[in-house]
Design a protein around this motif. Structure first.
Motif, PDB file in Angstrom:
ATOM      1  N   ASN A 198      21.597 -13.444 -23.527  1.00 15.33           N
ATOM      2  CA  ASN A 198      21.000 -12.580 -24.543  1.00 15.33           C
ATOM      3  C   ASN A 198      21.691 -11.217 -24.538  1.00 15.33           C
ATOM      4  OD1 ASN A 198      18.897 -10.377 -25.321  1.00 15.33           O
ATOM      5  ND2 ASN A 198      18.047 -12.271 -26.179  1.00 15.33           N
ATOM      6  N   ALA A 199      22.022 -10.713 -25.706  1.00 13.96           N
ATOM      7  CA  ALA A 199      22.766  -9.454 -25.792  1.00 13.96           C
ATOM      8  C   ALA A 199      21.986  -8.289 -25.174  1.00 13.96           C
ATOM      9  CB  ALA A 199      23.090  -9.149 -27.253  1.00 13.96           C
ATOM     10  N   HIS A 200      20.674  -8.262 -25.369  1.00 17.46           N
ATOM     11  CA  HIS A 200      19.865  -7.166 -24.827  1.00 17.46           C
ATOM     12  C   HIS A 200      19.831  -7.218 -23.298  1.00 17.46           C
ATOM     13  CE1 HIS A 200      18.657  -6.265 -28.886  1.00 17.46           C
ATOM     14  NE2 HIS A 200      18.116  -7.469 -29.045  1.00 17.46           N
ATOM     15  N   VAL A 201      19.812  -8.422 -22.754  1.00 20.42           N
ATOM     16  CA  VAL A 201      19.820  -8.574 -21.299  1.00 20.42           C
ATOM     17  C   VAL A 201      21.164  -8.143 -20.734  1.00 20.42           C
ATOM     18  CG1 VAL A 201      19.634 -10.228 -19.395  1.00 20.42           C
ATOM     19  CG2 VAL A 201      18.081 -10.392 -21.361  1.00 20.42           C
ATOM     20  N   ARG A 202      22.237  -8.517 -21.405  1.00 18.11           N
ATOM     21  CA  ARG A 202      23.559  -8.084 -20.944  1.00 18.11           C
ATOM     22  C   ARG A 202      23.674  -6.562 -20.973  1.00 18.11           C
ATOM     23  NH1 ARG A 202      25.554 -12.191 -24.439  1.00 18.11           N
ATOM     24  NH2 ARG A 202      26.401 -10.558 -25.820  1.00 18.11           N
ATOM     25  N   ASP A 203      23.152  -5.953 -22.026  1.00 16.22           N
ATOM     26  CA  ASP A 203      23.188  -4.486 -22.118  1.00 16.22           C
ATOM     27  C   ASP A 203      22.360  -3.846 -21.001  1.00 16.22           C
ATOM     28  OD1 ASP A 203      24.796  -4.625 -24.334  1.00 16.22           O
ATOM     29  OD2 ASP A 203      23.170  -4.287 -25.790  1.00 16.22           O
ATOM     30  N   LEU A 204      21.217  -4.454 -20.713  1.00 20.33           N
ATOM     31  CA  LEU A 204      20.376  -3.927 -19.642  1.00 20.33           C
ATOM     32  C   LEU A 204      21.114  -3.951 -18.309  1.00 20.33           C
ATOM     33  CD1 LEU A 204      17.715  -2.971 -18.355  1.00 20.33           C
ATOM     34  CD2 LEU A 204      16.993  -5.376 -18.272  1.00 20.33           C
ATOM     35  N   HIS A 205      21.717  -5.077 -17.990  1.00 15.62           N
ATOM     36  CA  HIS A 205      22.457  -5.177 -16.730  1.00 15.62           C
ATOM     37  C   HIS A 205      23.562  -4.120 -16.662  1.00 15.62           C
ATOM     38  CE1 HIS A 205      20.747  -8.624 -14.632  1.00 15.62           C
ATOM     39  NE2 HIS A 205      20.676  -9.279 -15.789  1.00 15.62           N
ATOM     40  N   GLU A 206      24.208  -3.890 -17.768  1.00 17.49           N
ATOM     41  CA  GLU A 206      25.299  -2.905 -17.786  1.00 17.49           C
ATOM     42  C   GLU A 206      24.769  -1.483 -17.590  1.00 17.49           C
ATOM     43  OE1 GLU A 206      28.775  -1.292 -20.858  1.00 17.49           O
ATOM     44  OE2 GLU A 206      27.840  -3.260 -21.178  1.00 17.49           O
ATOM     45  N   GLN A 207      23.710  -1.149 -18.304  1.00 16.54           N
ATOM     46  CA  GLN A 207      23.167   0.215 -18.210  1.00 16.54           C
ATOM     47  C   GLN A 207      22.419   0.456 -16.906  1.00 16.54           C
ATOM     48  OE1 GLN A 207      21.325   1.765 -21.960  1.00 16.54           O
ATOM     49  NE2 GLN A 207      21.783  -0.294 -22.746  1.00 16.54           N
ATOM     50  N   ALA A 208      21.795  -0.601 -16.369  1.00 17.54           N
ATOM     51  CA  ALA A 208      20.991  -0.440 -15.155  1.00 17.54           C
ATOM     52  C   ALA A 208      21.833  -0.457 -13.892  1.00 17.54           C
ATOM     53  CB  ALA A 208      19.943  -1.542 -15.078  1.00 17.54           C
ATOM     54  N   GLY A 209      23.078  -0.840 -14.026  1.00 20.80           N
ATOM     55  CA  GLY A 209      23.921  -0.979 -12.850  1.00 20.80           C
ATOM     56  C   GLY A 209      24.076   0.294 -12.036  1.00 20.80           C
ATOM     57  N   GLU A 210      23.877   1.442 -12.677  1.00 21.23           N
ATOM     58  CA  GLU A 210      24.024   2.709 -11.968  1.00 21.23           C
ATOM     59  C   GLU A 210      22.755   3.118 -11.220  1.00 21.23           C
ATOM     60  OE1 GLU A 210      25.098   5.537 -14.887  1.00 21.23           O
ATOM     61  OE2 GLU A 210      27.042   4.632 -15.341  1.00 21.23           O
ATOM     62  N   HIS A 211      21.669   2.389 -11.412  1.00 20.64           N
ATOM     63  CA  HIS A 211      20.403   2.754 -10.788  1.00 20.64           C
ATOM     64  C   HIS A 211      20.266   2.098  -9.417  1.00 20.64           C
ATOM     65  CE1 HIS A 211      18.396   4.821 -14.183  1.00 20.64           C
ATOM     66  NE2 HIS A 211      19.164   4.051 -14.926  1.00 20.64           N
ATOM     67  N   ARG A 212      19.924   2.902  -8.425  1.00 20.93           N
ATOM     68  CA  ARG A 212      19.811   2.427  -7.045  1.00 20.93           C
ATOM     69  C   ARG A 212      18.770   1.314  -6.912  1.00 20.93           C
ATOM     70  NH1 ARG A 212      16.024   3.804  -3.884  1.00 20.93           N
ATOM     71  NH2 ARG A 212      15.454   5.521  -5.257  1.00 20.93           N
ATOM     72  N   LEU A 213      17.598   1.484  -7.548  1.00 24.83           N
ATOM     73  CA  LEU A 213      16.553   0.478  -7.430  1.00 24.83           C
ATOM     74  C   LEU A 213      16.970  -0.864  -8.021  1.00 24.83           C
ATOM     75  CD1 LEU A 213      13.308   2.510  -8.318  1.00 24.83           C
ATOM     76  CD2 LEU A 213      13.983   1.663  -6.077  1.00 24.83           C
ATOM     77  N   TRP A 214      17.707  -0.823  -9.118  1.00 19.92           N
ATOM     78  CA  TRP A 214      18.169  -2.053  -9.767  1.00 19.92           C
ATOM     79  C   TRP A 214      19.130  -2.800  -8.854  1.00 19.92           C
ATOM     80  CZ3 TRP A 214      16.486  -4.637 -13.855  1.00 19.92           C
ATOM     81  CH2 TRP A 214      17.293  -5.602 -14.451  1.00 19.92           C
ATOM     82  N   THR A 215      20.003  -2.072  -8.198  1.00 23.68           N
ATOM     83  CA  THR A 215      20.937  -2.681  -7.258  1.00 23.68           C
ATOM     84  C   THR A 215      20.199  -3.278  -6.073  1.00 23.68           C
ATOM     85  OG1 THR A 215      22.652  -1.097  -7.891  1.00 23.68           O
ATOM     86  CG2 THR A 215      22.963  -2.267  -5.823  1.00 23.68           C
ATOM     87  N   ALA A 216      19.218  -2.535  -5.550  1.00 25.40           N
ATOM     88  CA  ALA A 216      18.448  -3.026  -4.418  1.00 25.40           C
ATOM     89  C   ALA A 216      17.685  -4.293  -4.785  1.00 25.40           C
ATOM     90  CB  ALA A 216      17.481  -1.958  -3.937  1.00 25.40           C
ATOM     91  N   ALA A 217      17.214  -4.375  -6.024  1.00 25.72           N
ATOM     92  CA  ALA A 217      16.440  -5.531  -6.458  1.00 25.72           C
ATOM     93  C   ALA A 217      17.278  -6.799  -6.528  1.00 25.72           C
ATOM     94  CB  ALA A 217      15.809  -5.245  -7.830  1.00 25.72           C
ATOM     95  N   SER A 218      18.584  -6.646  -6.673  1.00 25.56           N
ATOM     96  CA  SER A 218      19.446  -7.828  -6.774  1.00 25.56           C
ATOM     97  C   SER A 218      19.497  -8.621  -5.481  1.00 25.56           C
ATOM     98  CB  SER A 218      20.866  -7.399  -7.171  1.00 25.56           C
ATOM     99  OG  SER A 218      21.472  -6.653  -6.126  1.00 25.56           O
ATOM    100  N   SER A 219      19.190  -7.979  -4.360  1.00 21.98           N
ATOM    101  CA  SER A 219      19.218  -8.669  -3.066  1.00 21.98           C
ATOM    102  C   SER A 219      17.840  -8.797  -2.447  1.00 21.98           C
ATOM    103  CB  SER A 219      20.143  -7.929  -2.098  1.00 21.98           C
ATOM    104  OG  SER A 219      19.729  -6.575  -1.926  1.00 21.98           O
ATOM    105  N   ASN A 220      16.785  -8.453  -3.202  1.00 22.36           N
ATOM    106  CA  ASN A 220      15.433  -8.536  -2.706  1.00 22.36           C
ATOM    107  C   ASN A 220      15.037  -9.995  -2.544  1.00 22.36           C
ATOM    108  OD1 ASN A 220      12.277  -8.666  -3.296  1.00 22.36           O
ATOM    109  ND2 ASN A 220      12.746  -6.625  -2.505  1.00 22.36           N
ATOM    110  N   PRO A 221      14.286 -10.335  -1.488  1.00 22.09           N
ATOM    111  CA  PRO A 221      13.879 -11.734  -1.273  1.00 22.09           C
ATOM    112  C   PRO A 221      13.096 -12.333  -2.428  1.00 22.09           C
ATOM    113  CG  PRO A 221      13.474 -10.442   0.707  1.00 22.09           C
ATOM    114  CD  PRO A 221      13.888  -9.477  -0.381  1.00 22.09           C
ATOM    115  N   ARG A 222      12.425 -11.498  -3.222  1.00 13.22           N
ATOM    116  CA  ARG A 222      11.647 -12.033  -4.344  1.00 13.22           C
ATOM    117  C   ARG A 222      12.527 -12.348  -5.541  1.00 13.22           C
ATOM    118  NH1 ARG A 222       5.550  -9.732  -4.961  1.00 13.22           N
ATOM    119  NH2 ARG A 222       4.971  -9.806  -2.780  1.00 13.22           N
ATOM    120  N   ALA A 223      13.759 -11.873  -5.511  1.00 13.87           N
ATOM    121  CA  ALA A 223      14.632 -12.058  -6.670  1.00 13.87           C
ATOM    122  C   ALA A 223      15.095 -13.493  -6.793  1.00 13.87           C
ATOM    123  CB  ALA A 223      15.835 -11.128  -6.560  1.00 13.87           C
TER     124      ALA A 223
END
Length: 303
Positions: free
Chosen positions: A278-303
């Motif tokens: 989805n284009a909106h999801v791709r944009d979100l991943h691109e824009q959120a990549g600079e956020h520390r919490l978003w990066t941390a969530a990528s390796s969270n056990p719940r992810a």
């Protein structure tokens, strides 16, 4: 009493830091303060009235230590601090504080997936303050029970508990409430309702309540409410709005040091897995990549 006032003022300062930056920010400082400065007071000499005030104040500080540990993902430590605080509340004869600590334990139990225990703890909190109950305390305890029941998919019981919470809060009189519960207002109850309706897959009602849950003064609470709003939009099929709101949450939570905040984002990322093209999801991943919490969530056990 001067010593007790000093402990309370210091704990209030730590509580403000917790609210603004999350439990992971100053948790170690709180524990060190309790260990080195507060614990010796409990072994001092005092009258019965001063002792009761001391136990209540230290019990409140231990509740904060438990909450910060829970928010930082240190669940075993959180339970230890809660139980120690509960013992002091009981020694002080402070049933309201004891109920509040049981309510916090219910909140944690729901988060870690012990839903039946969470509902039982919330009911124990409510029954334990019979005779000394205040409307705001009752509202919070009913809301905790609703949160637990919603996760068990018991729609009817969860909605009944929410209705009771609303009725209780409508009867509140701020002048009669303990100072430490006055934060629980209409916005806080809306946030709890938003969580409940999200968990029973009532997306539209979750959106409605989440939209009323922004206090503007409690950063971490506003972050959680915003993420629940994003979840609800995603449940309703509005991917574009869900992604936009998630970015708002990331901006809100930029300074948070909170394992719970990371967990909320991890669950949202998981829900996006089937929408990677989805284009909106791709944009979100691109824009959120600079956020520390978003990066941390990528390796969270719940992810």
């Amino acid at each position: 009493m001067a010593d007790i006032a000093m402990v309370k003022a210091t704990a209030d300062t730590f509580a403000a830091l917790d609210d603004r930056f999350g439990g992971g920010h100053a948790r170690r400082a709180v524990i060190q303060y309790l260990s080195h400065d507060v614990a010796p007071l409990l072994h001092g000499t005092y009258t019965e009235s001063v002792g009761r005030a001391l136990f209540t104040t230290v019990g409140e500080a231990l509740r904060l230590a438990g909450w910060m540990s829970y928010d930082a993902g240190q669940h075993g430590l959180a339970q230890r601090y809660y139980l120690y605080g509960l013992r002091l509340a009981q020694d002080a004869g402070d049933r309201r504080l004891a109920g509040s600590i049981l309510s916090a334990m219910s909140h944690q139990a729901t988060f870690v997936g012990r839903f039946s225990d969470a509902a039982t703890l919330a009911r124990a909190a409510r029954m334990g303050i019979s005779g000394v109950a205040t409307p705001t305390l009752m509202a919070q305890f009913w809301a905790m029970e609703a949160r637990a029941l919603a996760r068990t998919s018991d729609h009817h019981a969860a909605q009944h508990a929410l209705t009771e919470a609303e009725r209780s809060l409508d009867r509140r009189n701020q002048g009669d409430e303990p100072e430490w519960i006055t934060y629980f207002d209409d916005a806080e109850l809306s946030a709890e309702a938003a969580h409940c309706f999200r968990d029973i897959n009532s997306a539209q009602r979750s959106v409605e309540h989440a939209g009323n849950a922004m206090s503007g003064s409690h950063i971490r609470s506003d972050f959680f409410a915003t993420m629940v709003l994003a979840d609800a939009h995603l449940q309703a099929g509005d991917v574009e709005e869900a992604c936009r709101v998630a970015l708002d949450a990331l901006d809100l939570g930029e300074q948070l040091r909170s394992a719970r905040a990371v967990s909320y984002l991890a669950e949202f990322r998981t829900a996006l897995t089937a929408l990677q093209t989805n284009a909106h999801v791709r944009d979100l991943h691109e824009q959120a990549g600079e956020h520390r919490l978003w990066t941390a969530a990528s390796s969270n056990p719940r992810a």
